[in-house]
Scaffold this active site. Structure first.
Site, PDB file in Angstrom:
ATOM      1  N   HIS A  93      46.562  93.568  52.457  1.00  0.00           N
ATOM      2  CA  HIS A  93      46.179  94.652  51.553  1.00  0.00           C
ATOM      3  C   HIS A  93      45.169  95.595  52.178  1.00  0.00           C
ATOM      4  O   HIS A  93      44.397  96.263  51.488  1.00  0.00           O
ATOM      5  CB  HIS A  93      45.702  94.082  50.210  1.00  0.00           C
ATOM      6  N   ASP A 153      37.805  93.557  42.332  1.00  0.00           N
ATOM      7  CA  ASP A 153      38.468  93.970  41.089  1.00  0.00           C
ATOM      8  C   ASP A 153      39.886  93.422  40.997  1.00  0.00           C
ATOM      9  O   ASP A 153      40.463  93.350  39.928  1.00  0.00           O
ATOM     10  CB  ASP A 153      38.562  95.502  41.016  1.00  0.00           C
ATOM     11  N   GLU A 264      30.271  98.449  36.084  1.00  0.00           N
ATOM     12  CA  GLU A 264      30.959  99.400  36.967  1.00  0.00           C
ATOM     13  C   GLU A 264      30.990 100.763  36.266  1.00  0.00           C
ATOM     14  O   GLU A 264      30.422 100.936  35.186  1.00  0.00           O
ATOM     15  CB  GLU A 264      32.391  98.933  37.288  1.00  0.00           C
TER      16      GLU A 264
HETATM   17  C1  LIG Z   1      44.621  96.833  44.794  1.00  0.00           C
HETATM   18  C2  LIG Z   1      43.402  96.534  45.643  1.00  0.00           C
HETATM   19  C3  LIG Z   1      42.175  96.376  45.039  1.00  0.00           C
HETATM   20  C4  LIG Z   1      41.041  96.099  45.812  1.00  0.00           C
HETATM   21  N1  LIG Z   1      39.840  95.935  45.187  1.00  0.00           N
HETATM   22  C5  LIG Z   1      38.756  95.647  45.905  1.00  0.00           C
HETATM   23  C6  LIG Z   1      37.499  95.443  45.273  1.00  0.00           C
HETATM   24  O1  LIG Z   1      37.368  95.542  44.071  1.00  0.00           O
HETATM   25  N2  LIG Z   1      36.443  95.125  46.061  1.00  0.00           N
HETATM   26  C7  LIG Z   1      36.545  94.976  47.409  1.00  0.00           C
HETATM   27  O2  LIG Z   1      35.548  94.646  48.048  1.00  0.00           O
HETATM   28  N3  LIG Z   1      37.709  95.187  48.036  1.00  0.00           N
HETATM   29  C8  LIG Z   1      38.810  95.530  47.317  1.00  0.00           C
HETATM   30  N4  LIG Z   1      39.991  95.746  47.961  1.00  0.00           N
HETATM   31  C9  LIG Z   1      40.026  95.739  49.422  1.00  0.00           C
HETATM   32  C10 LIG Z   1      40.254  94.351  49.955  1.00  0.00           C
HETATM   33  O3  LIG Z   1      39.141  93.531  49.719  1.00  0.00           O
HETATM   34  C11 LIG Z   1      40.482  94.380  51.470  1.00  0.00           C
HETATM   35  O4  LIG Z   1      41.491  95.282  51.805  1.00  0.00           O
HETATM   36  C12 LIG Z   1      40.835  92.982  51.986  1.00  0.00           C
HETATM   37  O5  LIG Z   1      40.778  92.973  53.383  1.00  0.00           O
HETATM   38  C13 LIG Z   1      42.217  92.610  51.556  1.00  0.00           C
HETATM   39  O6  LIG Z   1      42.425  91.232  51.739  1.00  0.00           O
HETATM   40  P1  LIG Z   1      43.736  90.741  52.462  1.00  0.00           P
HETATM   41  O7  LIG Z   1      43.808  89.287  52.250  1.00  0.00           O
HETATM   42  O8  LIG Z   1      44.915  91.531  52.026  1.00  0.00           O
HETATM   43  O9  LIG Z   1      43.328  91.087  53.961  1.00  0.00           O
HETATM   44  P2  LIG Z   1      44.212  91.697  55.143  1.00  0.00           P
HETATM   45  O10 LIG Z   1      44.534  93.095  54.822  1.00  0.00           O
HETATM   46  O11 LIG Z   1      45.337  90.815  55.431  1.00  0.00           O
HETATM   47  O12 LIG Z   1      43.154  91.647  56.341  1.00  0.00           O
HETATM   48  C14 LIG Z   1      42.020  92.484  56.355  1.00  0.00           C
HETATM   49  C15 LIG Z   1      41.259  92.335  57.666  1.00  0.00           C
HETATM   50  O13 LIG Z   1      40.677  91.047  57.735  1.00  0.00           O
HETATM   51  C16 LIG Z   1      41.207  90.315  58.820  1.00  0.00           C
HETATM   52  N5  LIG Z   1      41.454  88.970  58.316  1.00  0.00           N
HETATM   53  C17 LIG Z   1      42.299  88.582  57.342  1.00  0.00           C
HETATM   54  N6  LIG Z   1      42.196  87.264  57.142  1.00  0.00           N
HETATM   55  C18 LIG Z   1      41.265  86.817  58.006  1.00  0.00           C
HETATM   56  C19 LIG Z   1      40.724  85.555  58.303  1.00  0.00           C
HETATM   57  N7  LIG Z   1      41.115  84.469  57.659  1.00  0.00           N
HETATM   58  N8  LIG Z   1      39.786  85.463  59.267  1.00  0.00           N
HETATM   59  C20 LIG Z   1      39.368  86.555  59.948  1.00  0.00           C
HETATM   60  N9  LIG Z   1      39.857  87.782  59.715  1.00  0.00           N
HETATM   61  C21 LIG Z   1      40.789  87.907  58.752  1.00  0.00           C
HETATM   62  C22 LIG Z   1      42.493  91.023  59.220  1.00  0.00           C
HETATM   63  O14 LIG Z   1      42.800  90.829  60.587  1.00  0.00           O
HETATM   64  C23 LIG Z   1      42.132  92.453  58.912  1.00  0.00           C
HETATM   65  O15 LIG Z   1      41.384  93.001  59.963  1.00  0.00           O
HETATM   66  C24 LIG Z   1      41.144  96.017  47.226  1.00  0.00           C
HETATM   67  C25 LIG Z   1      42.383  96.201  47.838  1.00  0.00           C
HETATM   68  C26 LIG Z   1      43.499  96.452  47.060  1.00  0.00           C
HETATM   69  C27 LIG Z   1      44.820  96.671  47.727  1.00  0.00           C
END
Ligand SMILES: Cc1cc2nc3c(=O)[nH]c(=O)nc-3n(C[C@H](O)[C@H](O)[C@H](O)COP(=O)(O)OP(=O)(O)OC[C@H]3O[C@@H](n4cnc5c(N)ncnc54)[C@H](O)[C@@H]3O)c2cc1C
Length: 509
Positions: A93, A153, A264
């Site tokens: 994400h 969120d 918020e």
């Molecule tokens: C609909 C939506 C709502 C959101 N709301 C919020 C919010 O309210 N607050 C907030 O803070 N953020 C929010 N986000 C952002 C979100 O926290 C970040 O985009 C987060 O990185 C997404 O998690 P993911 O598991 O999809 O990570 P990914 O997109 O898969 O990875 C993100 C990054 O972290 C690295 N990574 C992933 N897993 C690991 C691991 N286990 N160890 C080391 N590195 C790793 C990846 O290589 C990449 O660089 C939101 C995103 C979306 C799409």
């Protein structure tokens, strides 16, 4: 171009040979319990931002932590010239390719999900796989009457993904971000070492990895702090037409001892109603309530609050809410209160996701921009942006709320503005057409340019930069330590290439 393409194919071929990972699954010499895939990896070239797409060479679907360690160790032993890059992918994400590894190896962290263990007691915690979604962590902890304290969120994100950034929501003013609520991590460094770290043990690695954008190691397990879970929440929204009054009330609430449990806010510019809002909890069947939030031609500010409670406490909670609200200066006729379960409240964005998915509106490009604005500059920011650069919010919500810096640990990799209170301002649009995407990208650029020229001291959250110069500016005086930590824990710079901070095989100091 042809030559470049050709060269990279040769490199790729070399990678295959040196890794001894031929393009057939049966011949992989790395001892893994899971498996590699070389085809059908398109999912690993996509993310929520849906703007950058780079295919990896291979995807590892680990079954055990040792699969991740063995793969990274193998890559490390290949040395600087031959080692491919490696990206952990949580739920993908990210917004601009941060979890992608162009022609490298993506590790599908979700396949590591497994048993979670809750330990009850004076300081309860859960041990969860970093590939676990927060919604599953919540559901599991609730069986023990417990829940994590600090949230995002949206809960369909992985533990490792949010801990690599910060994890910020309306509880952060009190508990700090998610990275302030972790006791211990298990991490695999860029050399393939498995290290357990905490405040007391391997503390430098612990702090490096939290907010570390995946640069120092792959988190495989996290020990997350818990608290007793409430059953219900009162969910309140009130409107303001004046930014100063809105901000003053928000700041008062986040600094008070007795206050709400979640704080918020939303900016509404020239909207026809919040019923279309993908984050909205408003019931479209109740147009009277929704109509209170019409903002055509105007800028309004919506304060969003919750108070947790359990059955039997309702009368006391209502009294407390009444008293807290009596201190605020919102437009009295605009109060909207609803009551819902704690889980439904926390998982609110997923409800909107299902609705948007059904209309084909979820998988669109998302040119999001998240900023941290120091309190002393938030009025200049609001004057310059809301109603000026930003002329409507019909494409998606704009969030704004302050947090207390005292709840952030400045030993982590995360950099905040240099003031006791700063605001998260999140522009969260989607773009259905390419014109719209271009317009929104330009709008983001104008907002960033405005912040630069007015010298607001703003930091990007979920940052994206194209050059190392920009990254240096982002980290400011913390750059040196960030780069030193990189040399210590990932000297070949193989990890999380999609962040575009360090280039593999290039001197990083
Ligand atoms: C609909 C939506 C709502 C959101 N709301 C919020 C919010 O309210 N607050 C907030 O803070 N953020 C929010 N986000 C952002 C979100 O926290 C970040 O985009 C987060 O990185 C997404 O998690 P993911 O598991 O999809 O990570 P990914 O997109 O898969 O990875 C993100 C990054 O972290 C690295 N990574 C992933 N897993 C690991 C691991 N286990 N160890 C080391 N590195 C790793 C990846 O290589 C990449 O660089 C939101 C995103 C979306 C799409």
């Amino acid at each position: 171009m042809f030559l470049k393409q050709n060269t990279s194919n040769i490199v790729l071929l070399l990678c295959c040979c040196m890794l001894s990972l031929p393009l057939s699954l049966s011949a992989i010499p790395i001892p893994v319990h899971g498996h590699f895939t070389f085809d059908g990896n398109e999912f690993a070239a996509r993310d929520f931002g849906n703007q950058l797409h780079s295919l990896p060479w291979a995807v590892l679907h680990p079954k055990k932590v040792s699969d991740v360690a063995a793969t990274i160790k193998h890559v490390w032993q290949m040395g600087p010239a031959a080692a491919p890059t490696v990206a952990a992918r949580g739920h993908g994400h990210s917004l601009l390719g941060q979890a992608q590894a162009p022609q490298g190896i993506v590790i599908n962290m979700e396949s590591l999900r497994g048993e979670m263990q809750v330990i009850n007691g004076k300081s309860p915690y859960v041990d969860a796989s970093a590939g676990e979604l927060w919604i599953n962590v919540l559901q599991h902890c609730l069986k023990h009457g417990l829940a994590p304290k600090s949230w995002t969120d949206y809960l369909h994100l992985t533990v490792g993904g949010t801990l690599s950034n910060a994890g910020i929501s309306g509880q952060a003013f009190r508990h700090g971000p998610q990275i302030s609520n972790v006791h211990q991590l298990e991490v695999i460094t860029g050399k393939g070492e498995v290290v357990v770290c905490s405040q007391d043990k391997n503390a430098d690695l612990f702090h490096s990895v939290l907010g570390g954008l995946g640069q120092f190691g792959i988190i495989t397990r996290a020990r997350i702090s818990l608290e007793p879970a409430p059953k219900m929440v009162k969910w309140i929204r009130v409107l303001y037409s004046d930014f100063s009054t809105f901000a003053r009330d928000q700041e008062r609430l986040i600094s008070a001892e007795k206050t709400f449990d979640y704080i918020e806010g939303l900016v509404i510019v020239n909207r026809t109603g919040l019923v279309n809002n993908w984050r909205s909890s408003f019931n479209p069947e109740d147009p009277d309530q929704a109509n209170q939030f019409v903002s055509d031609g105007r800028t309004l500010f919506c304060l969003e609050l919750t108070k947790n409670f359990n059955p039997g406490e309702e009368a006391d909670i209502d009294k407390e809410i009444k008293s807290l609200l009596s201190e605020l200066s919102y437009i009295p006729s605009t109060m909207f209160v609803t009551e819902t379960s704690y889980v439904e409240f926390l998982d609110r964005v997923h409800t909107a996701e299902l609705m948007l998915r059904s209309k084909g509106l979820w998988d669109l490009p998302h040119p999001w921009l998240n900023l941290l604005v120091p309190r002393s500059k938030i009025h200049t920011f609001a004057d310059g942006v809301f109603g000026n650069i930003l002329t409507d919010t019909n494409n998606g919500p704009v969030l704004i709320y302050p947090v207390n810096k005292s709840k952030w640990d400045n030993r982590t990799s995360f950099v905040t503005p240099d003031e006791d209170v700063f605001y998260l301002v999140a522009f969260l649009p989607h773009a259905a057409e390419s014109d719209e995407l271009q317009h929104l990208v330009n709008q983001n650029r104008r907002i960033l340019n405005f912040c630069d020229s007015a010298q607001l001291g703003v930091k990007q959250y979920l940052p994206h930069y194209k050059t190392q110069e920009e990254w240096r500016a982002h980290f400011g005086p913390r750059w040196e330590i960030f780069a030193q930590r990189k040399s210590a824990y990932d000297p070949l710079a193989i990890l999380a290439p999609g962040q575009r901070i360090f280039q593999k095989s290039i001197s990083i100091l």
